[in-house]
Motif scaffolding. Structure first.
Motif, PDB file in Angstrom:
ATOM      1  N   HIS A   1      -2.561  -0.842 -35.942  1.00 40.83           N
ATOM      2  CA  HIS A   1      -2.254   0.567 -36.157  1.00 40.83           C
ATOM      3  C   HIS A   1      -3.188   1.464 -35.340  1.00 40.83           C
ATOM      4  CE1 HIS A   1      -0.040  -1.117 -39.555  1.00 40.83           C
ATOM      5  NE2 HIS A   1       0.655   0.002 -39.554  1.00 40.83           N
ATOM      6  N   GLU A   2      -4.372   0.951 -35.023  1.00 41.07           N
ATOM      7  CA  GLU A   2      -5.324   1.699 -34.205  1.00 41.07           C
ATOM      8  C   GLU A   2      -5.133   1.404 -32.718  1.00 41.07           C
ATOM      9  OE1 GLU A   2      -9.192   0.739 -35.585  1.00 41.07           O
ATOM     10  OE2 GLU A   2      -8.917   1.639 -37.559  1.00 41.07           O
ATOM     11  N   ILE A   3      -4.929   0.143 -32.390  1.00 41.67           N
ATOM     12  CA  ILE A   3      -4.716  -0.300 -31.006  1.00 41.67           C
ATOM     13  C   ILE A   3      -3.479  -1.191 -31.002  1.00 41.67           C
ATOM     14  CG2 ILE A   3      -5.672  -1.532 -29.028  1.00 41.67           C
ATOM     15  CD1 ILE A   3      -7.205   0.954 -29.536  1.00 41.67           C
ATOM     16  N   PRO A   4      -2.311  -0.630 -30.781  1.00 40.19           N
ATOM     17  CA  PRO A   4      -1.087  -1.436 -30.869  1.00 40.19           C
ATOM     18  C   PRO A   4      -1.081  -2.685 -29.986  1.00 40.19           C
ATOM     19  CG  PRO A   4      -0.533   0.878 -30.929  1.00 40.19           C
ATOM     20  CD  PRO A   4      -2.007   0.815 -30.638  1.00 40.19           C
ATOM     21  N   ALA A   5      -1.807  -2.672 -28.885  1.00 36.45           N
ATOM     22  CA  ALA A   5      -1.861  -3.861 -28.033  1.00 36.45           C
ATOM     23  C   ALA A   5      -2.376  -5.077 -28.784  1.00 36.45           C
ATOM     24  CB  ALA A   5      -2.738  -3.596 -26.809  1.00 36.45           C
ATOM     25  N   ALA A   6      -3.150  -4.845 -29.843  1.00 34.94           N
ATOM     26  CA  ALA A   6      -3.676  -5.956 -30.632  1.00 34.94           C
ATOM     27  C   ALA A   6      -2.601  -6.633 -31.466  1.00 34.94           C
ATOM     28  CB  ALA A   6      -4.801  -5.465 -31.544  1.00 34.94           C
ATOM     29  N   GLY A   7      -1.408  -6.024 -31.543  1.00 37.10           N
ATOM     30  CA  GLY A   7      -0.356  -6.557 -32.398  1.00 37.10           C
ATOM     31  C   GLY A   7       0.664  -7.422 -31.690  1.00 37.10           C
ATOM     32  N   VAL A   8       0.437  -7.762 -30.427  1.00 34.77           N
ATOM     33  CA  VAL A   8       1.407  -8.549 -29.671  1.00 34.77           C
ATOM     34  C   VAL A   8       0.718  -9.768 -29.073  1.00 34.77           C
ATOM     35  CG1 VAL A   8       3.206  -8.510 -27.907  1.00 34.77           C
ATOM     36  CG2 VAL A   8       2.555  -6.388 -29.052  1.00 34.77           C
ATOM     37  N   ALA A   9       1.348 -10.933 -29.244  1.00 34.70           N
ATOM     38  CA  ALA A   9       0.804 -12.173 -28.680  1.00 34.70           C
ATOM     39  C   ALA A   9       1.944 -13.144 -28.444  1.00 34.70           C
ATOM     40  CB  ALA A   9      -0.232 -12.792 -29.619  1.00 34.70           C
ATOM     41  N   GLY A  10       1.798 -13.991 -27.451  1.00 31.36           N
ATOM     42  CA  GLY A  10       2.805 -14.993 -27.157  1.00 31.36           C
ATOM     43  C   GLY A  10       2.714 -16.178 -28.089  1.00 31.36           C
ATOM     44  N   GLN A  11       3.837 -16.847 -28.296  1.00 27.83           N
ATOM     45  CA  GLN A  11       3.847 -18.027 -29.152  1.00 27.83           C
ATOM     46  C   GLN A  11       3.147 -19.205 -28.486  1.00 27.83           C
ATOM     47  OE1 GLN A  11       7.978 -18.620 -30.178  1.00 27.83           O
ATOM     48  NE2 GLN A  11       8.181 -16.562 -31.020  1.00 27.83           N
ATOM     49  N   GLU A  12       3.139 -19.230 -27.148  1.00 33.08           N
ATOM     50  CA  GLU A  12       2.464 -20.300 -26.417  1.00 33.08           C
ATOM     51  C   GLU A  12       1.204 -19.815 -25.724  1.00 33.08           C
ATOM     52  OE1 GLU A  12       5.120 -22.442 -23.879  1.00 33.08           O
ATOM     53  OE2 GLU A  12       6.510 -22.921 -25.522  1.00 33.08           O
ATOM     54  N   ASP A  13       1.266 -18.642 -25.092  1.00 37.34           N
ATOM     55  CA  ASP A  13       0.061 -18.121 -24.467  1.00 37.34           C
ATOM     56  C   ASP A  13       0.137 -16.608 -24.301  1.00 37.34           C
ATOM     57  OD1 ASP A  13       1.885 -18.064 -22.368  1.00 37.34           O
ATOM     58  OD2 ASP A  13       0.481 -18.778 -20.865  1.00 37.34           O
ATOM     59  N   THR A  14      -1.044 -16.019 -24.187  1.00 42.52           N
ATOM     60  CA  THR A  14      -1.195 -14.587 -23.960  1.00 42.52           C
ATOM     61  C   THR A  14      -2.184 -14.424 -22.821  1.00 42.52           C
ATOM     62  OG1 THR A  14      -0.847 -14.109 -26.306  1.00 42.52           O
ATOM     63  CG2 THR A  14      -1.893 -12.386 -24.975  1.00 42.52           C
ATOM     64  N   ILE A  15      -1.799 -13.672 -21.799  1.00 41.96           N
ATOM     65  CA  ILE A  15      -2.660 -13.496 -20.633  1.00 41.96           C
ATOM     66  C   ILE A  15      -2.931 -12.018 -20.427  1.00 41.96           C
ATOM     67  CG2 ILE A  15      -3.021 -14.002 -18.191  1.00 41.96           C
ATOM     68  CD1 ILE A  15      -0.845 -16.135 -18.378  1.00 41.96           C
ATOM     69  N   TRP A  16      -4.194 -11.684 -20.256  1.00 42.25           N
ATOM     70  CA  TRP A  16      -4.603 -10.339 -19.879  1.00 42.25           C
ATOM     71  C   TRP A  16      -4.936 -10.354 -18.394  1.00 42.25           C
ATOM     72  CZ3 TRP A  16      -5.253  -5.890 -23.004  1.00 42.25           C
ATOM     73  CH2 TRP A  16      -4.951  -6.075 -24.356  1.00 42.25           C
ATOM     74  N   PHE A  17      -4.089  -9.709 -17.598  1.00 45.83           N
ATOM     75  CA  PHE A  17      -4.336  -9.551 -16.167  1.00 45.83           C
ATOM     76  C   PHE A  17      -5.048  -8.209 -15.975  1.00 45.83           C
ATOM     77  CE2 PHE A  17      -0.658 -12.402 -16.238  1.00 45.83           C
ATOM     78  CZ  PHE A  17      -0.985 -13.353 -15.272  1.00 45.83           C
ATOM     79  N   LEU A  18      -6.312  -8.254 -15.616  1.00 45.85           N
ATOM     80  CA  LEU A  18      -7.145  -7.057 -15.498  1.00 45.85           C
ATOM     81  C   LEU A  18      -7.693  -6.914 -14.086  1.00 45.85           C
ATOM     82  CD1 LEU A  18      -9.300  -7.663 -18.725  1.00 45.85           C
ATOM     83  CD2 LEU A  18      -7.137  -6.408 -18.577  1.00 45.85           C
ATOM     84  N   ASP A  19      -8.063  -5.693 -13.719  1.00 46.73           N
ATOM     85  CA  ASP A  19      -8.899  -5.528 -12.535  1.00 46.73           C
ATOM     86  C   ASP A  19     -10.326  -5.257 -13.014  1.00 46.73           C
ATOM     87  OD1 ASP A  19      -8.829  -2.885 -13.376  1.00 46.73           O
ATOM     88  OD2 ASP A  19      -7.701  -2.150 -11.641  1.00 46.73           O
ATOM     89  N   ARG A  20     -11.230  -5.155 -12.080  1.00 47.68           N
ATOM     90  CA  ARG A  20     -12.645  -4.987 -12.485  1.00 47.68           C
ATOM     91  C   ARG A  20     -12.851  -3.735 -13.314  1.00 47.68           C
ATOM     92  NH1 ARG A  20     -15.152  -6.693  -6.623  1.00 47.68           N
ATOM     93  NH2 ARG A  20     -15.002  -8.955  -6.893  1.00 47.68           N
ATOM     94  N   ALA A  21     -12.132  -2.675 -12.956  1.00 43.65           N
ATOM     95  CA  ALA A  21     -12.317  -1.414 -13.683  1.00 43.65           C
ATOM     96  C   ALA A  21     -11.855  -1.523 -15.118  1.00 43.65           C
ATOM     97  CB  ALA A  21     -11.561  -0.300 -12.960  1.00 43.65           C
ATOM     98  N   SER A  22     -10.706  -2.101 -15.359  1.00 45.22           N
ATOM     99  CA  SER A  22     -10.182  -2.185 -16.731  1.00 45.22           C
ATOM    100  C   SER A  22     -10.929  -3.203 -17.578  1.00 45.22           C
ATOM    101  CB  SER A  22      -8.681  -2.523 -16.716  1.00 45.22           C
ATOM    102  OG  SER A  22      -8.456  -3.782 -16.134  1.00 45.22           O
ATOM    103  N   SER A  23     -11.674  -4.092 -16.932  1.00 45.11           N
ATOM    104  CA  SER A  23     -12.466  -5.099 -17.682  1.00 45.11           C
ATOM    105  C   SER A  23     -13.906  -4.664 -17.880  1.00 45.11           C
ATOM    106  CB  SER A  23     -12.454  -6.431 -16.930  1.00 45.11           C
ATOM    107  OG  SER A  23     -13.187  -6.344 -15.714  1.00 45.11           O
ATOM    108  N   SER A  24     -14.247  -3.454 -17.457  1.00 49.05           N
ATOM    109  CA  SER A  24     -15.661  -3.053 -17.391  1.00 49.05           C
ATOM    110  C   SER A  24     -16.326  -2.896 -18.753  1.00 49.05           C
ATOM    111  CB  SER A  24     -15.792  -1.757 -16.592  1.00 49.05           C
ATOM    112  OG  SER A  24     -15.054  -0.701 -17.189  1.00 49.05           O
TER     113      SER A  24
END
Length: 241
Positions: free
Chosen positions: A216-239
């Motif tokens: 409810h605070e960070i909706p991205a936390a509410g989605v995950a794959g049944q087999e895998d979940t991948i976060w594709f980030l660049d350096r800025a978004s991973s900072s």
């Protein structure tokens, strides 16, 4: 459910190339096993970069685009020819270029197709129920600075809709206010979830989502794959990790 995989790339361009390569490989693998993969696309600048890279790399990929089915995680409820619709951009930069069968491209309704956003969401729910395979191969999602995914925004009532495939949104905090979005249960009905995130403005949302924030605070936390979940980030978004 396995722990998410985090990939950090030098910049948005490198991220887009990596996602495109991974997508082509996954589609080819699914087809080699006799499958007709169904995927959900996202919108935004990083998605557009991914689409251009997919189109560039597609000729050598071995993917049979007549055997790929395409949906979207959300869409703006505006006229069909509005330049801001995710579908129009994806068609121009990716789908029409590689030759996806138009019958396999399932756009969300526009204001030309439905009287209001709720009717549009209902019609799209019926379409996904009829033509979907029961699960996606891949759902791709951008993440906003507030942590929203698709058109599921922090604190909004749509976060608690669990009895529908898609929901009409009338009070989006970013324009336009009316949108159609897949719900959490639908987004989670997928083998793999990919978050595509670029830019320092998203760094805190990424850190909070991966740090165990409530959906409810960070909706991205509410989605995950049944087999895998991948976060594709660049350096800025991973900072902030």
């Amino acid at each position: 459910m396995t722990a998410p995989r985090i990939e950090v790339h030098a910049d948005a361009a490198a991220l887009a190339t990596a996602v495109a390569g991974e997508l082509l490989g996954r589609l080819a693998d699914a087809q080699s096993g006799g499958g007709v993969p169904q995927i959900a696309l996202t919108g935004g600048s990083i998605a557009e970069a991914v689409h251009r890279e997919v189109a560039r790399l597609a000729p050598s990929s071995g993917v049979d685009w007549s055997r790929v089915v395409v949906w979207w995680g959300d869409e703006r409820f505006v006229p069909r020819d509005d330049a801001e619709r995710n579908a129009g951009k994806a068609r121009a930069e990716f789908l029409d270029v590689v030759g996806v069968d138009p019958a396999h491209v399932h756009e969300m309704p526009s204001t030309d197709d439905a009287a209001d956003v709720h009717e549009g969401a209902g019609a799209h729910s019926d379409e996904l129920h009829e033509h979907g395979s029961g699960e996606f191969e891949i759902v791709m999602l951008g993440v906003g600075p507030d942590g929203h995914v698709a058109s599921l925004f922090p604190g909004h009532l749509a976060l608690d809709v669990d009895d529908r495939i898609a929901v009409g949104v009338t009070d989006s905090p970013k324009p336009p206010p009316e949108r159609i979005s897949l719900t959490f249960p639908t987004l989670n009905r997928t083998r793999s979830v990919w978050f595509l995130v670029s830019g320092e403005g998203k760094a805190q949302a990424v850190a909070r989502a991966l740090g165990g924030a409530e959906r409810h605070e960070i909706p991205a936390a509410g989605v995950a794959g049944q087999e895998d979940t991948i976060w594709f980030l660049d350096r800025a978004s991973s900072s902030a990790l």
